[in-house]
Design a protein around this motif. Structure first.
Motif, PDB file in Angstrom:
ATOM      1  N   ALA A 370       5.233 -39.753 -33.769  1.00  0.00           N
ATOM      2  CA  ALA A 370       4.670 -40.974 -34.319  1.00  0.00           C
ATOM      3  C   ALA A 370       4.100 -41.865 -33.216  1.00  0.00           C
ATOM      4  O   ALA A 370       3.021 -42.452 -33.369  1.00  0.00           O
ATOM      5  N   VAL A 371       4.801 -41.952 -32.083  1.00  0.00           N
ATOM      6  CA  VAL A 371       4.304 -42.731 -30.946  1.00  0.00           C
ATOM      7  C   VAL A 371       2.995 -42.150 -30.428  1.00  0.00           C
ATOM      8  O   VAL A 371       2.023 -42.877 -30.171  1.00  0.00           O
ATOM      9  N   ALA A 372       2.943 -40.822 -30.275  1.00  0.00           N
ATOM     10  CA  ALA A 372       1.738 -40.176 -29.747  1.00  0.00           C
ATOM     11  C   ALA A 372       0.535 -40.456 -30.640  1.00  0.00           C
ATOM     12  O   ALA A 372      -0.540 -40.849 -30.154  1.00  0.00           O
ATOM     13  N   LEU A 373       0.694 -40.253 -31.941  1.00  0.00           N
ATOM     14  CA  LEU A 373      -0.429 -40.453 -32.858  1.00  0.00           C
ATOM     15  C   LEU A 373      -0.766 -41.939 -33.000  1.00  0.00           C
ATOM     16  O   LEU A 373      -1.941 -42.299 -33.144  1.00  0.00           O
ATOM     17  N   GLY A 374       0.252 -42.798 -32.959  1.00  0.00           N
ATOM     18  CA  GLY A 374      -0.015 -44.230 -33.017  1.00  0.00           C
ATOM     19  C   GLY A 374      -0.795 -44.707 -31.808  1.00  0.00           C
ATOM     20  O   GLY A 374      -1.771 -45.457 -31.931  1.00  0.00           O
ATOM     21  N   GLN A 375      -0.393 -44.270 -30.622  1.00  0.00           N
ATOM     22  CA  GLN A 375      -1.109 -44.646 -29.400  1.00  0.00           C
ATOM     23  C   GLN A 375      -2.528 -44.079 -29.407  1.00  0.00           C
ATOM     24  O   GLN A 375      -3.472 -44.739 -28.967  1.00  0.00           O
ATOM     25  N   LEU A 376      -2.661 -42.861 -29.903  1.00  0.00           N
ATOM     26  CA  LEU A 376      -3.983 -42.241 -29.963  1.00  0.00           C
ATOM     27  C   LEU A 376      -4.908 -43.036 -30.877  1.00  0.00           C
ATOM     28  O   LEU A 376      -6.083 -43.260 -30.551  1.00  0.00           O
ATOM     29  N   ALA A 377      -4.396 -43.469 -32.025  1.00  0.00           N
ATOM     30  CA  ALA A 377      -5.206 -44.237 -32.970  1.00  0.00           C
ATOM     31  C   ALA A 377      -5.582 -45.602 -32.400  1.00  0.00           C
ATOM     32  O   ALA A 377      -6.748 -46.023 -32.468  1.00  0.00           O
ATOM     33  N   ILE A 378      -4.604 -46.295 -31.814  1.00  0.00           N
ATOM     34  CA  ILE A 378      -4.875 -47.626 -31.278  1.00  0.00           C
ATOM     35  C   ILE A 378      -5.826 -47.562 -30.087  1.00  0.00           C
ATOM     36  O   ILE A 378      -6.647 -48.461 -29.878  1.00  0.00           O
ATOM     37  N   SER A 379      -5.761 -46.462 -29.316  1.00  0.00           N
ATOM     38  CA  SER A 379      -6.590 -46.348 -28.109  1.00  0.00           C
ATOM     39  C   SER A 379      -8.077 -46.309 -28.412  1.00  0.00           C
ATOM     40  O   SER A 379      -8.898 -46.532 -27.525  1.00  0.00           O
ATOM     41  N   ILE A 380      -8.442 -46.030 -29.657  1.00  0.00           N
ATOM     42  CA  ILE A 380      -9.866 -45.986 -30.020  1.00  0.00           C
ATOM     43  C   ILE A 380     -10.498 -47.370 -29.914  1.00  0.00           C
ATOM     44  O   ILE A 380     -11.654 -47.508 -29.500  1.00  0.00           O
ATOM     45  N   SER A 381      -9.748 -48.393 -30.275  1.00  0.00           N
ATOM     46  CA  SER A 381     -10.330 -49.740 -30.286  1.00  0.00           C
ATOM     47  C   SER A 381      -9.611 -50.724 -29.368  1.00  0.00           C
ATOM     48  O   SER A 381     -10.011 -51.886 -29.292  1.00  0.00           O
ATOM     49  N   GLU A 382      -8.560 -50.283 -28.671  1.00  0.00           N
ATOM     50  CA  GLU A 382      -7.838 -51.172 -27.764  1.00  0.00           C
ATOM     51  C   GLU A 382      -7.520 -50.441 -26.462  1.00  0.00           C
ATOM     52  O   GLU A 382      -7.278 -49.234 -26.461  1.00  0.00           O
ATOM     53  N   SER A 383      -7.466 -51.194 -25.366  1.00  0.00           N
ATOM     54  CA  SER A 383      -7.130 -50.626 -24.056  1.00  0.00           C
ATOM     55  C   SER A 383      -5.629 -50.787 -23.832  1.00  0.00           C
ATOM     56  O   SER A 383      -5.175 -51.821 -23.351  1.00  0.00           O
ATOM     57  N   LEU A 384      -4.855 -49.768 -24.182  1.00  0.00           N
ATOM     58  CA  LEU A 384      -3.400 -49.894 -24.088  1.00  0.00           C
ATOM     59  C   LEU A 384      -2.770 -48.935 -23.095  1.00  0.00           C
ATOM     60  O   LEU A 384      -1.556 -49.025 -22.858  1.00  0.00           O
ATOM     61  N   PHE A 385      -3.552 -48.024 -22.490  1.00  0.00           N
ATOM     62  CA  PHE A 385      -2.993 -47.110 -21.497  1.00  0.00           C
ATOM     63  C   PHE A 385      -2.864 -47.807 -20.146  1.00  0.00           C
ATOM     64  O   PHE A 385      -3.736 -48.563 -19.738  1.00  0.00           O
ATOM     65  N   MET A 386      -1.756 -47.519 -19.460  1.00  0.00           N
ATOM     66  CA  MET A 386      -1.528 -48.017 -18.099  1.00  0.00           C
ATOM     67  C   MET A 386      -1.606 -49.543 -18.016  1.00  0.00           C
ATOM     68  O   MET A 386      -2.038 -50.108 -17.010  1.00  0.00           O
ATOM     69  N   GLU A 387      -1.154 -50.208 -19.079  1.00  0.00           N
ATOM     70  CA  GLU A 387      -1.096 -51.666 -19.067  1.00  0.00           C
ATOM     71  C   GLU A 387       0.132 -52.126 -18.285  1.00  0.00           C
ATOM     72  O   GLU A 387       1.244 -51.698 -18.568  1.00  0.00           O
ATOM     73  N   ARG A 388      -0.080 -52.992 -17.330  1.00  0.00           N
ATOM     74  CA  ARG A 388       1.049 -53.561 -16.597  1.00  0.00           C
ATOM     75  C   ARG A 388       1.703 -54.644 -17.456  1.00  0.00           C
ATOM     76  O   ARG A 388       1.041 -55.303 -18.261  1.00  0.00           O
ATOM     77  N   HIS A 389       3.008 -54.820 -17.282  1.00  0.00           N
ATOM     78  CA  HIS A 389       3.771 -55.836 -18.027  1.00  0.00           C
ATOM     79  C   HIS A 389       3.547 -55.698 -19.530  1.00  0.00           C
ATOM     80  O   HIS A 389       3.372 -56.698 -20.229  1.00  0.00           O
ATOM     81  N   SER A 390       3.547 -54.486 -20.026  1.00  0.00           N
ATOM     82  CA  SER A 390       3.191 -54.253 -21.428  1.00  0.00           C
ATOM     83  C   SER A 390       4.152 -53.284 -22.098  1.00  0.00           C
ATOM     84  O   SER A 390       4.441 -52.206 -21.571  1.00  0.00           O
ATOM     85  N   LEU A 391       4.614 -53.650 -23.303  1.00  0.00           N
ATOM     86  CA  LEU A 391       5.459 -52.749 -24.079  1.00  0.00           C
ATOM     87  C   LEU A 391       4.678 -51.552 -24.615  1.00  0.00           C
ATOM     88  O   LEU A 391       5.274 -50.526 -24.943  1.00  0.00           O
TER      89      LEU A 391
END
Length: 424
Positions: A370-391
């Motif tokens: 669920a985390v993998a697919l959720g991150q994959l979906a969000i990554s299309i419209s948001e920059s969430l990889f390698m975010e510092r100080h980020s959950l």
């Protein structure tokens, strides 16, 4: 070495999780209740995060055997962090790259600690506690301090609560729902705590549509659906194959309907055909990458300053990311960074799917998928990889660590192996 008690260790972990929640709290705390424009990275706030780093060092060094495992648990993850630091050599702003790589290093180290130190149930309990607390505090801001709790600029009326921006609110809600539902489905929340959990879940469900984050709304449906359907991977082949075919057919139909009714779907989600200006932003960043595709502009350097390649967006629109995770990685570290990030995502997707089919404990892999697919979906419209100080990054890395532990224990090698206890 004198070990911290488990209660203190958990309390400090919740403190760090809260600090990485993308909230305005550190800025308010360190600036006397004021919220200056540069509060997310001002001098006072950096002092706060320096204290957070000391807590992380204490947590990791409190477990010497665990500390040795931190850089070894995932060679690809370690290579990605090293590449971020190395990019300072060709960075547009070397000092910014070095400083922000240090922040990324501590964020990643804490995430690896969470995945190694605690069982998944314990780690998710800590995460759900931190996020649940932030949801409750968000309601205080929304109704008592609406100047901060409600957006009055780019997205008038959107609930953002204690978070910096409504899309951050949406992403934190996704991880709260996912973690809390996993804990509930697996019987880790009992008694009066279960009643409290349902209450906070209801608050989150009200907050989700009012945050006006379309990506978060769709991602919530996705991760909850995956969490419920992943159990089917354990079924007999004569059931699994038809189910997979049905899901594939449903996916094709969804894609076709989206292609035909794109405008109507985007309108319903509060978007236009440019995805609220994202397509124009992507054209600009991809154009800049043509001359920097091999190494990027240096980690976190592309959006810095008023005279850089992104100045038209940073100054004119207040935008400081590509709003696409994969483009952002390319801007930071070029093609090598993209390859490493892709390998990590494939590890979560493929490793999680195989473990869900053949491994034990099987319920752990439901959350990983669920985390993998959720991150994959969000990554299309948001920059969430390698975010510092980020959950966002903490959740992703915890998933990588737990999959690594599954494979290290050999739980994915044979469909006939019995249950084994994962190292924690």
């Amino acid at each position: 070495m004198l070990y911290l008690s488990q209660t203190v260790e958990k309390a400090l972990s919740i403190f760090v999780l809260t600090a990485f929640g993308g909230t305005v709290l550190p800025a308010l705390l360190m600036n006397g209740g004021a919220l200056p424009a540069d509060a997310d990275e001002g001098g006072a706030v950096m002092l706060f995060y320096a204290a957070v780093y000391l807590v992380i060092i204490a947590l990791v060094m409190n477990r010497p055997r665990l500390a040795v495992q931190v850089p070894l648990i995932s060679p690809v993850l370690t290579a990605l962090i090293l590449l971020a630091g190395l990019s300072a050599v060709w960075s547009l702003h070397p000092d910014i790259t070095v400083r922000r790589t240090i922040a990324l290093l501590f964020t990643t180290t804490f995430a690896v600690y969470m995945g190694l130190r605690w069982s998944l149930a314990e780690a998710l309990s800590l995460l759900a506690t931190a996020l649940g607390g932030l949801i409750v505090v968000s309601y205080v801001f929304i109704f008592a301090i609406p100047a901060i709790g409600i957006d009055h600029f780019l997205h008038e009326g959107a609930w953002k609560g204690v978070f910096w921006q409504k899309n951050v609110t949406g992403r934190m809600l996704v991880w709260f729902f996912l973690s809390t539902l996993w804990l509930l489905l697996n019987g880790h929340i009992r008694g009066s705590l279960r009643t409290v959990t349902y209450g906070v879940l209801a608050m989150g469900l009200v907050m989700l549509p009012l945050s006006q984050s379309g990506t978060a709304l769709l991602s919530t449906f996705l991760v909850v659906g995956v969490l419920l359907l992943a159990r089917g991977l354990r079924g007999r082949r004569d059931v699994l194959v038809p189910m997979a075919a049905l899901l594939a057919f449903g996916l094709v139909v969804a894609v076709l309907l989206t292609a035909v009714f794109t405008r109507d779907i985007l309108f319903a989600l509060g978007r236009d055909m440019t995805l609220t200006g994202r397509t124009e932003l992507w054209d600009h960043t991809l154009g800049d990458l043509r001359a920097h595709w091999m190494g990027g502009w240096g980690y976190a350097a592309y959006w810095w300053g008023s005279n850089g390649p992104a100045a038209v967006y940073t100054d004119g629109w207040g935008i400081n990311s590509a709003h696409n995770g994969w483009i952002e990685v390319m801007l930071d570290m070029g093609l090598p960074g993209l390859v490493l990030m892709t390998l990590l995502m494939l590890k979560l997707l493929a490793g999680g799917a195989l473990a869900a089919r053949y491994g034990d404990p099987r319920n752990e892999t439901w959350w990983v998928l669920a985390v993998a697919l959720g991150q994959l979906a969000i990554s299309i419209s948001e920059s969430l990889f390698m975010e510092r100080h980020s959950l966002n990054w903490v959740v992703f890395v915890i998933g990588v660590v737990r999959v690594s532990l599954l494979w290290r224990a050999g739980l994915c090698l044979s469909p006939h192996r019995g249950p084994e206890r994962l190292p924690a």
